[in-house]
Design a protein around this motif. Structure first.
Motif, short mmCIF file in Angstrom:
data_model
loop_
_atom_site.label_atom_id
_atom_site.label_comp_id
_atom_site.label_asym_id
_atom_site.label_seq_id
_atom_site.Cartn_x
_atom_site.Cartn_y
_atom_site.Cartn_z
N PRO A 23 0.81 -1.21 0.00
CA PRO A 23 0.00 0.00 0.00
C PRO A 23 0.85 1.27 0.00
O PRO A 23 1.86 1.36 0.70
N ARG A 24 0.40 2.23 -0.79
CA ARG A 24 1.04 3.54 -0.85
C ARG A 24 0.30 4.52 0.07
O ARG A 24 -0.59 4.12 0.82
N GLU A 25 0.65 5.78 -0.03
CA GLU A 25 -0.02 6.79 0.79
C GLU A 25 -1.52 6.75 0.56
O GLU A 25 -1.98 6.68 -0.58
N GLY A 26 -2.28 6.76 1.65
CA GLY A 26 -3.73 6.77 1.56
C GLY A 26 -4.35 5.42 1.26
O GLY A 26 -5.58 5.34 1.11
N GLU A 27 -3.56 4.36 1.20
CA GLU A 27 -4.07 3.05 0.83
C GLU A 27 -3.94 2.05 1.97
O GLU A 27 -3.16 2.24 2.92
N ALA A 28 -4.70 0.96 1.84
CA ALA A 28 -4.59 -0.17 2.77
C ALA A 28 -4.71 -1.46 1.99
O ALA A 28 -5.44 -1.54 1.00
N VAL A 69 -1.01 -1.00 5.97
CA VAL A 69 -1.49 0.35 5.65
C VAL A 69 -0.34 1.18 5.11
O VAL A 69 0.84 0.94 5.40
N GLY A 70 -0.69 2.19 4.31
CA GLY A 70 0.29 3.13 3.80
C GLY A 70 0.84 4.01 4.90
O GLY A 70 0.31 4.07 6.02
N VAL A 77 -5.95 0.41 11.51
CA VAL A 77 -4.66 -0.20 11.84
C VAL A 77 -4.70 -1.66 11.43
O VAL A 77 -5.77 -2.24 11.21
N VAL A 78 -3.52 -2.25 11.33
CA VAL A 78 -3.42 -3.66 10.98
C VAL A 78 -4.21 -4.50 11.98
O VAL A 78 -4.11 -4.30 13.20
N GLY A 79 -5.04 -5.42 11.46
CA GLY A 79 -5.86 -6.27 12.29
C GLY A 79 -7.30 -5.82 12.42
O GLY A 79 -8.15 -6.59 12.88
N ASP A 80 -7.59 -4.58 12.03
CA ASP A 80 -8.97 -4.11 12.12
C ASP A 80 -9.89 -4.91 11.21
O ASP A 80 -9.55 -5.20 10.05
N LEU A 124 -7.21 -0.93 -1.27
CA LEU A 124 -8.34 -0.01 -1.26
C LEU A 124 -7.91 1.34 -0.70
O LEU A 124 -6.96 1.41 0.11
N PRO A 125 -8.61 2.41 -1.08
CA PRO A 125 -8.37 3.68 -0.39
C PRO A 125 -8.75 3.52 1.09
O PRO A 125 -9.85 3.08 1.41
N ALA A 126 -7.83 3.84 1.97
CA ALA A 126 -8.08 3.65 3.40
C ALA A 126 -9.29 4.45 3.87
O ALA A 126 -9.99 4.03 4.80
#
Length: 342
Positions: A23-28, A69-70, A77-80, A124-126
């Protein structure tokens, strides 16, 4: 990585697609756990849904887990566990600038105009992820369907003093029902299917139902239920152009009519005797807003919305090409089918 694709109407294909990039900025990066099936997916499979293009990986009702996440992402956060808002908006057009992200001028719905979640993992867009850690993945996948009804009821500005007629007792009609009840209004549900009307009576506690025949007695029976007034609000969730045109006849003087179903056909209705004489307000309702997702997650957590009656059918990922066509049969009893990806 495996995915399921509708390569042309009535044709499923299991394919291999590349693993997503980091993931880049704003992504997950998310893992897809559950995918809900709705009328959009059925219509896309049949070749009858507007905006659907081929080949397409469907799936927009998603319950997912965040894997990465980006660098600038703070809302998850990771795991959500998350519900996904599948309406990808440009954030730049006039609609987006006014907060009308549901009808972005360059809108793309996952699984309809662009590939969706019927796969193992995706980027996806976070900002489109809504944490739902107290919900099951099945419940998270239901949130998008409920959001459609939430937005339609908001469009109608339903009050507790209103009588609301819901045309169509499929999943979208049922999502409308949930929010009419939360608003405290009286509800009448109408459908062609006695089986669906029995479901809303037995499983969802609706007292007043109306079996639609297409004849003049439909109006007479509605008037019998409303002391001759008809409905203050009519919300058409059928997607049938004949029902949508006729819905104006079912509205009270000064009433509001909301089209939440979608049709590719033109609508033909008499203006003078209904639209003008009754001074009706006609509204379209498209998709939902980000705030609707947050609200619905809280309502499910609190028990204000009972998701128990909703999910009637399940299938594993590999079973979909065989099982999916059976869900189209009205006699199948499907309200909401859920696909288990993992």
């Amino acid at each position: 990585m495996k995915a399921l694709q509708i390569d042309e109407p009535k044709s499923w294909k299991q394919i291999e697609i590349p693993e997503p990039s980091p993931p880049r900025e704003g992504e997950a990066l998310v893992r897809i756990h559950r995918v809900g099936v709705c009328g959009t997916d059925l219509g896309g499979y049949l070749g009858k849904f507007p905006f659907f293009s081929y080949p397409r990986i469907p799936g927009h009702e998603l319950g997912v887990e965040v894997l990465a996440v980006g660098p600038d992402v703070t809302n998850v956060v990771v795991g959500d566990k998350c519900s996904v808002e599948p309406y990808i908006n440009c954030q730049k057009c006039y609609s987006c600038q006014r907060g009308l992200t549901n009808c972005c001028e360059h809108h793309q719905t996952l699984g309809v105009m662009c590939d969706g979640g019927l796969t193992e993992r995706m980027i996806l867009p976070a900002r489109k992820l809504h944490p739902a850690n107290e919900l099951t993945y099945e419940q998270s996948a239901l949130v998008e369907t409920l959001a459609i009804g939430c937005h339609a009821v908001d469009r109608a500005k339903v009050h507790a003093s209103d009588t609301v007629l819901i045309l169509g007792a499929g999943p979208i009609g049922l999502s409308v029902l949930e929010f009419v009840r939360i608003a405290g209004a009286r509800t009448i549900v109408a459908d062609l299917s006695e089986k669906r009307l029995s479901f809303v009576t037995d499983e969802m506690g609706v007292r007043d139902t109306l079996t639609i025949t297409g004849g003049p007695d439909d109006i007479e029976r509605l008037e019998g239920l409303t002391d001759g007034r008809r409905a203050d609000v009519v919300i058409d969730a059928t997607g049938n152009h004949l029902s949508m045109a006729r819905s104006m006849q079912m509205a009270a003087f000064g009433g509001r009519v909301v089209f939440v179903g979608i049709t590719q056909s033109n609508l033909d209705f008499p203006h003078a005797p209904f639209m003008h004489r009754r001074e009706l307000t006609l509204l379209a309702s498209r998709n939902a807003l980000s705030s609707d997702f947050t609200r619905i997650i809280r309502l499910i957590e609190s028990g204000a919305i009972d998701t128990g009656p909703w999910i009637t059918h399940h299938a594993n990922f590999d079973e979909v090409p065989t099982v999916f066509p059976t869900w189209i049969d009205p006699n199948s009893g499907v309200i909401k089918a859920i696909i288990h990806v993992v």
